[in-house]
Design an enzyme around this catalytic site. Structure first.
Site, PDB file in Angstrom:
ATOM      1  N   SER A  35      -0.074  -7.252   2.009  1.00 26.86           N
ATOM      2  CA  SER A  35      -0.866  -8.283   2.677  1.00 26.86           C
ATOM      3  C   SER A  35      -0.052  -9.568   2.678  1.00 26.86           C
ATOM      4  CB  SER A  35      -2.168  -8.513   1.929  1.00 26.86           C
ATOM      5  OG  SER A  35      -1.888  -9.204   0.728  1.00 26.86           O
ATOM      6  N   LYS A  36      -0.649 -10.619   3.242  1.00 23.61           N
ATOM      7  CA  LYS A  36       0.098 -11.875   3.329  1.00 23.61           C
ATOM      8  C   LYS A  36      -0.015 -12.695   2.040  1.00 23.61           C
ATOM      9  CE  LYS A  36      -0.624 -12.240   8.290  1.00 23.61           C
ATOM     10  NZ  LYS A  36       0.609 -11.687   8.771  1.00 23.61           N
ATOM     11  N   ARG A  37      -0.707 -12.122   1.041  1.00 23.93           N
ATOM     12  CA  ARG A  37      -0.915 -12.896  -0.185  1.00 23.93           C
ATOM     13  C   ARG A  37       0.379 -13.431  -0.780  1.00 23.93           C
ATOM     14  NH1 ARG A  37      -3.199  -9.563  -4.575  1.00 23.93           N
ATOM     15  NH2 ARG A  37      -2.247  -7.912  -3.358  1.00 23.93           N
ATOM     16  N   GLY A  93       3.201 -14.078   0.736  1.00 24.92           N
ATOM     17  CA  GLY A  93       4.142 -14.696   1.678  1.00 24.92           C
ATOM     18  C   GLY A  93       4.199 -13.932   2.986  1.00 24.92           C
TER      19      GLY A  93
END
Ligand code: GLU
Length: 481
Positions: free
Chosen positions: A246-248, A250
């Site tokens: 996920s974009k957690r 970066g």
């Protein structure tokens, strides 16, 4: 099976190209290049509602940035409807498909019932046995229908995945799946099979998430009497804590990585290691090395881990190992893209300060940030550095002396400067570092910078003197009770 290696990458333009898609594209591309084959780009845009022009452009831009040039295409599925209709007609004609008039309401009820029993939803084939006359009557009344593939009720569908090995699925668990929606548009499985056949694809290389589609596609190959290509499913990509990517942590979209200042060479090298390994020890490969060393046999079926820290490390490595001229040009292009007015700077001077900062920058973005104190006189002081080096008892006096000494110099080359500051330190009975540290903070705002003489010569005498004056002013203000 065609003997020529013909490979396709088939993204759906329903979002940007993320790391997973880019890894699939790269492995397809490397396999093609290694085997002197052809790399086709096929845009799977049959989902009209979700496909967008912007996503398409982002995907093309991402592939080009990574250097994954295709040999044929892009082919657009939205322009190939006649081929799908023909295949559907053939399947209806041979009794391998049938029209289904079940309403969405009925299907939802079936789904809810299956869910309540914790069973997978399998269509109950109510329309599989409708007579021709019944079908004609309902069509004549204007009832809408989907078209379903008739999955054999018994037996198994088996295929040998190049990475996952033999995969067997009981046909009774597959369920008669939809190959054309009620608006007449063919679905993914049908389009993919028809196109892979027409495009003479030899190996279908895609993500593990498509494994469950493959049995359906094999059934279609058999029913349409097409030769079956080899199937290669690439392992999932997970976060270090094994959660889905996920974009957690970066950026995970290719163009975001570009915006973050990553170099395509480093991203390609990093992506290649997501599932593939050479000898377990070597991790840095040029594109040519990747082409010659890449092999599907060395791709693991265990999930790969996306380690953002490793990507950063690898990018730093490429910043230092690519030819300096290349990094300089990339840095300038990156900065121009980020809004810097590059032509206003003397180009030799700019090249020089970029060169100085390459060493301590892991990305082009970090490099641009490091250049800030050279480019702008609005210094951003780092508070810890100010406290530690400017607000000390003796700093005011030291900076005052440095200011006067540097202002008095007639020449401003490294040798003269070094002599001047070294003799000043001696005269004041200080260690050289005691003179350099406060000077560095006064000139750059920070306690970390390239060599002090490089900083001084590249700023030039008048800016140096002005900055030392500003630092003295800052000290005076901060010292006031
Ligand atoms: N359009 C599919 C996707 O983007 C590709 C599936 C395939 O490669 O067959 O996931």
């Amino acid at each position: 099976m065609p003997s020529e290696v013909r490979i396709r990458f088939a993204p759906s333009p329903t979002g940007a190209l993320h790391v997973g898609g880019a890894r699939t594209a790269l492995f397809n591309w490397l396999f093609t290049r290694k085997n002197h084959g052809k790399f086709l780009l096929r845009i799977e845009d049959t989902d009209v509602k979700r496909s967008t022009r912007a996503s398409l452009e982002q995907i093309l831009d991402s592939l080009q940035w990574l250097g994954l040039q295709w040999d044929e295409g892009p082919f657009f599925q939205s322009e190939r409807k006649a081929h799908y209709e023909e295949a559907i007609g053939q399947l209806l004609h041979t009794g391998n498909a049938y029209k289904c008039f079940c309403s969405p309401k009925r299907l939802n009820e079936l789904r809810a019932r299956a869910k309540a029993m914790s069973a997978p939803f399998i269509y109950d084939r109510m329309c599989a046995t409708l007579s021709d006359a019944e079908v004609q009557r309902r069509e004549a009344q204007g009832e809408r229908c989907t078209i379903r593939f008739h999955v054999p009720l018994s037996g198994e569908t088996i295929f040998d995945d190049v990475i996952f090995g033999p995969v067997r699925v009981e046909n009774k668990l597959i369920g008669d799946f939809v190959i054309a929606r009620s608006d007449g548009l063919a679905t993914y499985n049908l389009c993919a099979v028809v196109d892979d056949n027409l495009m003479s694809i030899s190996h279908v290389i895609r993500g593990e998430d498509h494994l469950s589609n493959t049995s359906k596609q094999i059934l279609l190959y058999h029913a349409l009497r097409y030769p079956v290509p080899k199937f290669v499913h690439l392992p999932l990509i997970l976060e270090p804590d094994k959660a889905p990517l996920s974009k957690r942590h970066g950026a995970t979209d290719v163009l975001q990585l570009r915006e973050e200042g990553f170099l395509p060479e480093a991203v390609v090298n990093f992506l290649a290691l997501l599932g593939w390994a050479y000898n377990g020890a070597t991790e840095v490969f040029s594109l040519d090395e990747l082409i010659s060393k890449f092999s599907l046999k060395a791709v693991s079926k265990a999930a790969a881990v996306f380690d953002a820290t490793k990507l950063l490390w690898m990018n730093g490595l490429y910043m230092r190992s690519l030819p300096q001229k290349v990094v300089i040009d990339r840095a300038k292009a990156f900065m121009a893209g980020a809004g810097y007015d590059i032509p206003q700077y003397d180009s030799k001077w700019l090249d020089g300060i970029i060169t100085l900062e390459i060493e301590r920058s892991k990305t082009l973005k970090e490099l641009a940030a490091h250049l800030e104190f050279f480019l702008s006189d609005q210094l951003r002081y780092d508070e810890t550095a100010v406290e530690k080096f400017l607000l000390r008892e003796e700093s005011q006096e030291i900076i005052g002396h440095v200011r006067n000494r540097l202002a008095s110099l007639e020449q401003f080359d490294i040798k003269t400067l070094e002599q001047a500051l070294r003799s000043l330190a001696e005269e004041l009975n200080l260690k050289f570092g005691q003179v350099v540290h406060p000077t560095r903070v006064a000139l750059t705002g920070s306690s970390a910078s390239p060599g002090i003489f490089d900083v001084i010569t590249n700023l030039g005498q008048s800016r140096v003197v002005a900055r030392l004056d500003s630092a003295l002013e800052l000290i005076r203000q901060r010292r006031q009770p």
